[in-house]
Design an enzyme around this catalytic site. Structure first.
Site, mmCIF file in Angstrom:
data_model
loop_
_atom_site.group_PDB
_atom_site.id
_atom_site.type_symbol
_atom_site.label_atom_id
_atom_site.label_comp_id
_atom_site.label_asym_id
_atom_site.label_seq_id
_atom_site.Cartn_x
_atom_site.Cartn_y
_atom_site.Cartn_z
ATOM 1 N N GLY A 114 -81.035 -15.893 -63.619
ATOM 2 C CA GLY A 114 -79.708 -15.569 -63.111
ATOM 3 C C GLY A 114 -79.097 -16.723 -62.352
ATOM 4 O O GLY A 114 -78.168 -16.531 -61.571
ATOM 5 N N ASP A 115 -79.611 -17.910 -62.559
ATOM 6 C CA ASP A 115 -79.041 -19.053 -61.833
ATOM 7 C C ASP A 115 -79.083 -20.269 -62.756
ATOM 8 O O ASP A 115 -79.125 -20.102 -63.974
ATOM 9 C CB ASP A 115 -79.814 -19.271 -60.527
ATOM 10 C CG ASP A 115 -78.915 -19.818 -59.429
ATOM 11 O OD1 ASP A 115 -78.327 -20.886 -59.646
ATOM 12 O OD2 ASP A 115 -78.791 -19.191 -58.365
ATOM 13 N N ASP A 116 -79.092 -21.470 -62.201
ATOM 14 C CA ASP A 116 -79.112 -22.652 -63.063
ATOM 15 C C ASP A 116 -80.346 -22.619 -63.968
ATOM 16 O O ASP A 116 -81.454 -22.385 -63.495
ATOM 17 C CB ASP A 116 -79.167 -23.931 -62.219
ATOM 18 C CG ASP A 116 -77.954 -24.081 -61.310
ATOM 19 O OD1 ASP A 116 -76.907 -23.471 -61.587
ATOM 20 O OD2 ASP A 116 -78.062 -24.824 -60.317
ATOM 21 N N HIS A 143 -76.817 -19.933 -65.516
ATOM 22 C CA HIS A 143 -75.602 -20.735 -65.523
ATOM 23 C C HIS A 143 -75.551 -21.710 -66.688
ATOM 24 O O HIS A 143 -74.473 -22.135 -67.070
ATOM 25 C CB HIS A 143 -75.520 -21.582 -64.251
ATOM 26 C CG HIS A 143 -75.225 -20.785 -63.021
ATOM 27 N ND1 HIS A 143 -75.361 -21.318 -61.764
ATOM 28 C CD2 HIS A 143 -74.804 -19.524 -62.852
ATOM 29 C CE1 HIS A 143 -75.029 -20.401 -60.878
ATOM 30 N NE2 HIS A 143 -74.691 -19.311 -61.512
#
Ligand SMILES: *[C@@H]1O[C@H](CO)[C@@H](O)[C@H](O)[C@H]1NC(C)=O
Ligand SMILES: *[C@@H]1O[C@H](CO)[C@@H](O)[C@H](O)[C@H]1NC(C)=O
Ligand SMILES: *[C@@H]1O[C@H](CO)[C@@H](O)[C@H](O)[C@H]1NC(C)=O
Ligand SMILES: *[C@@H]1O[C@H](CO)[C@@H](O)[C@H](O)[C@H]1NC(C)=O
Ligand SMILES: *[C@@H]1O[C@H](CO)[C@@H](O)[C@H](O)[C@H]1NC(C)=O
Ligand SMILES: *[C@@H]1O[C@H](CO)[C@@H](O)[C@H](O)[C@H]1NC(C)=O
Ligand SMILES: *[C@@H]1O[C@H](CO)[C@@H](O)[C@H](O)[C@H]1NC(C)=O
Ligand SMILES: *[C@@H]1O[C@H](CO)[C@@H](O)[C@H](O)[C@H]1NC(C)=O
Ligand SMILES: *[C@@H]1O[C@H](CO)[C@@H](O)[C@H](O)[C@H]1NC(C)=O
Ligand SMILES: *[C@@H]1O[C@H](CO)[C@@H](O)[C@H](O)[C@H]1NC(C)=O
Ligand SMILES: *[C@@H]1O[C@H](CO)[C@@H](O)[C@H](O)[C@H]1NC(C)=O
Ligand SMILES: *[C@@H]1O[C@H](CO)[C@@H](O)[C@H](O)[C@H]1NC(C)=O
Length: 419
Positions: free
Chosen positions: A219-221, A243
């Site tokens: 849910g992030d980079d 991302h």
């Protein structure tokens, strides 16, 4: 004849043993207790010129591990290393890594390391306790990265699974010539609390790092290239939900010169990456707001030669990133972005993209070529939110108007979309 063949048979059986590397097999404790002491002692014995093997078992890691200073060491992981959930212990004992006030549960480093998971060896951070404990908040001091590869040279990490990391999955720091291939990362919350800050990998102060055949679902980079990262190659990878590739943050600290140079990403496929574009370049504002990692700014540096090939989604250059939550000061970043080329990008995307370049340091020599992306209505996406006066020597970019804060927020906040 008979004599010679006996000699050969004898030599064939004895020579490998003479030249065999020292092997330390790690036995997990029978009662499921902390295996850290056994692991540390195996590395003490076999960490230089030997092989450490984890069998098809579950190993419990209840304490921090500093396994640096390895040399010519092979690590075979054929089971699961499972991290403990004593949040207070980790908050108090994780190793500071000297960057953004961040810390790590495990440090691994040295020269000539081969860490191999044979396609199934697993590092399990037991992260759900952290996803719930952190309950949708942003950064939390002391929340550890699963693994920090530090002061490492000429090494290979391959065939490993990393699941449920406590925070960032792995950080490659102060390292060079490291190849990370056939890596699977999955950080998925089992409830509505977001995993927050579970990046797949970050590079910091590192040179010549290759990521090949990664699958990242988070849910992030997915992969983030941060301060003083040079000659970074990311290829043949698939990213879900996160991302995408993040170049930055950088330019975050006052009076500190940081650069990112020669980042190449090619043959990357994105599914539902939350940044609608799948990739973006973010820097911090020139004005300092608070203290890292929840604020910051005032640094300066260069970003050069980021080349993205054969990918499916579009991008954003966002120079006003700060976690303060306002669009103020975007024009003040002294961070200069130059020589960034995007080509051969096709597929679908909800929106096109934004080039939020700083008036104080315009984006220079940015080009788009062969971009064939449509929105869900089948309409071609070929104009971007940008101001031509803040860009120099661009090719293939047509601006529809100045970036709006709502749009940047939309791009930034859209990061946890599931199928
Ligand atoms: C590991 O052991 C389990 C049984 O405990 C077995 O089902 C599994 O196939 C083994 N995995 C490997 C890779 O040997
Ligand atoms: C980790 O161990 C190395 C020696 O192997 C030492 O130099 C370093 O300071 C240790 N790091 C931390 C954070 O304790
Ligand atoms: C990496 O190097 C920087 C200085 O260049 C230092 O501040 C930082 O503590 C180092 N990180 C680790 C984990 O050793
Ligand atoms: C999320 O975290 C909170 C706070 O730690 C916890 O009370 C809750 O049970 C968790 N689950 C959901 C679905 O929110
Ligand atoms: C940095 O981390 C320490 C704990 O590791 C914490 O006490 C401190 O408040 C943090 N500083 C900032 C500015 O976040
Ligand atoms: C970069 O690292 C790779 C290992 O991943 C190595 O084979 C290569 O020689 C390195 N390149 C340079 C210029 O050092
Ligand atoms: C990640 O894990 C979740 C939950 O186990 C699963 O539904 C999802 O398919 C996994 N993603 C990938 C890419 O394997
Ligand atoms: C976290 O956010 C999700 C939606 O984004 C919400 O469903 C959940 O209840 C939140 N959890 C807490 C503990 O606030
Ligand atoms: C840029 O990085 C690539 C690896 O991705 C390397 O092959 C190339 O030599 C580097 N270019 C320069 C100018 O160092
Ligand atoms: C692109 O990457 C995929 C893995 O995601 C791989 O299967 C495929 O062979 C790669 N294509 C090329 C041309 O290297
Ligand atoms: C980052 O790179 C810049 C420019 O080369 C250098 O001045 C600075 O010392 C580097 N910082 C670290 C922590 O390595
Ligand atoms: C970056 O691109 C510029 C202009 O094309 C070139 O002069 C420079 O050598 C490149 N640097 C690297 C590290 O590739």
């Amino acid at each position: 004849m008979i004599l010679w063949s006996s000699v050969l048979v004898f030599l064939a059986s004895v020579l490998p043993r003479i030249f065999q590397r020292k092997v330390c097999f790690v036995y997990p404790s029978a009662d499921g207790g902390d295996d850290t002491a056994a692991i540390l002692s195996a590395f003490k014995e076999c960490g230089r010129g030997g092989r450490v093997e984890f069998g098809n078992e579950t190993y419990h890691i209840e304490s921090v591990m500093n396994l640096t200073d390895l040399e010519d060491c092979t690590i075979d992981v054929k089971g699961t290393l499972l991290w403990g959930t004593d949040i207070n212990y980790w908050l108090e004992n994780s190793y500071p890594i000297g960057y953004q006030n961040q810390s790590s549960a495990w440090l691994l480093g040295g020269t000539g390391i081969t860490l191999s998971g044979h396609g199934y060896g697993t590092i399990d951070g037991n992260g759900q306790v952290w996803y719930d404990f952190n309950a949708n908040r942003s950064n939390l001091a002391g929340r550890p990265h699963a693994l920090t590869i530090v002061d490492t040279k000429d090494s290979i990490i391959e065939g490993m699974h990393f699941v449920q990391p406590q925070m960032w999955t792995m950080t490659i720091m102060n390292s060079s010539n490291v190849l990370l291939q056939d890596i699977y990362v999955n950080a998925t919350s089992s409830n509505h609390n977001t995993t927050g800050n579970t990046d797949g990998a970050n590079t910091v102060y590192s040179d010549n790092i290759t990521f090949r055949r990664w699958v990242v679902d988070d849910g992030d980079d997915c992969i983030a290239v941060k301060a003083n990262s040079t000659n970074i190659l990311i290829e043949d990878s698939v990213f879900y939900h996160g991302h995408g590739i993040a170049i930055g943050s950088i330019g975050q600290f006052p009076d500190r010169f940081e650069r990112i140079e020669n980042v190449t990403a090619r043959n990357i496929t994105y599914f539902n990456t939350g940044w609608v574009f799948g990739r973006y370049l973010k820097t911090w504002t020139g004005e300092q707001n608070g203290y890292p990692p929840n604020g910051g700014g005032g640094g300066q540096g260069f970003l050069q030669n980021a080349t993205l090939h054969n990918t499916r989604s579009i991008f954003a250059i966002d120079q006003c990133i700060s976690y303060i939550g306002a669009m103020d000061g975007c024009d003040t970043s002294l961070f200069s972005l130059e020589n960034i080329h995007f080509e051969d990008i096709h597929g679908t995307s909800k929106t096109s993209g934004v080039f939020q370049c700083s008036g104080a340091a315009p984006c220079t020599n940015i080009s788009l070529a062969n971009i064939d992306v449509v929105n869900p209505n089948g309409e071609r996406l070929d104009t971007y939110q940008c101001v031509e006066g803040n860009m120099k020597d661009t090719t293939g970019i047509s601006c529809s108007g100045p970036p709006t804060w709502d749009y940047i927020k939309y791009v930034r906040n859209h990061d946890t979309e599931r199928d």
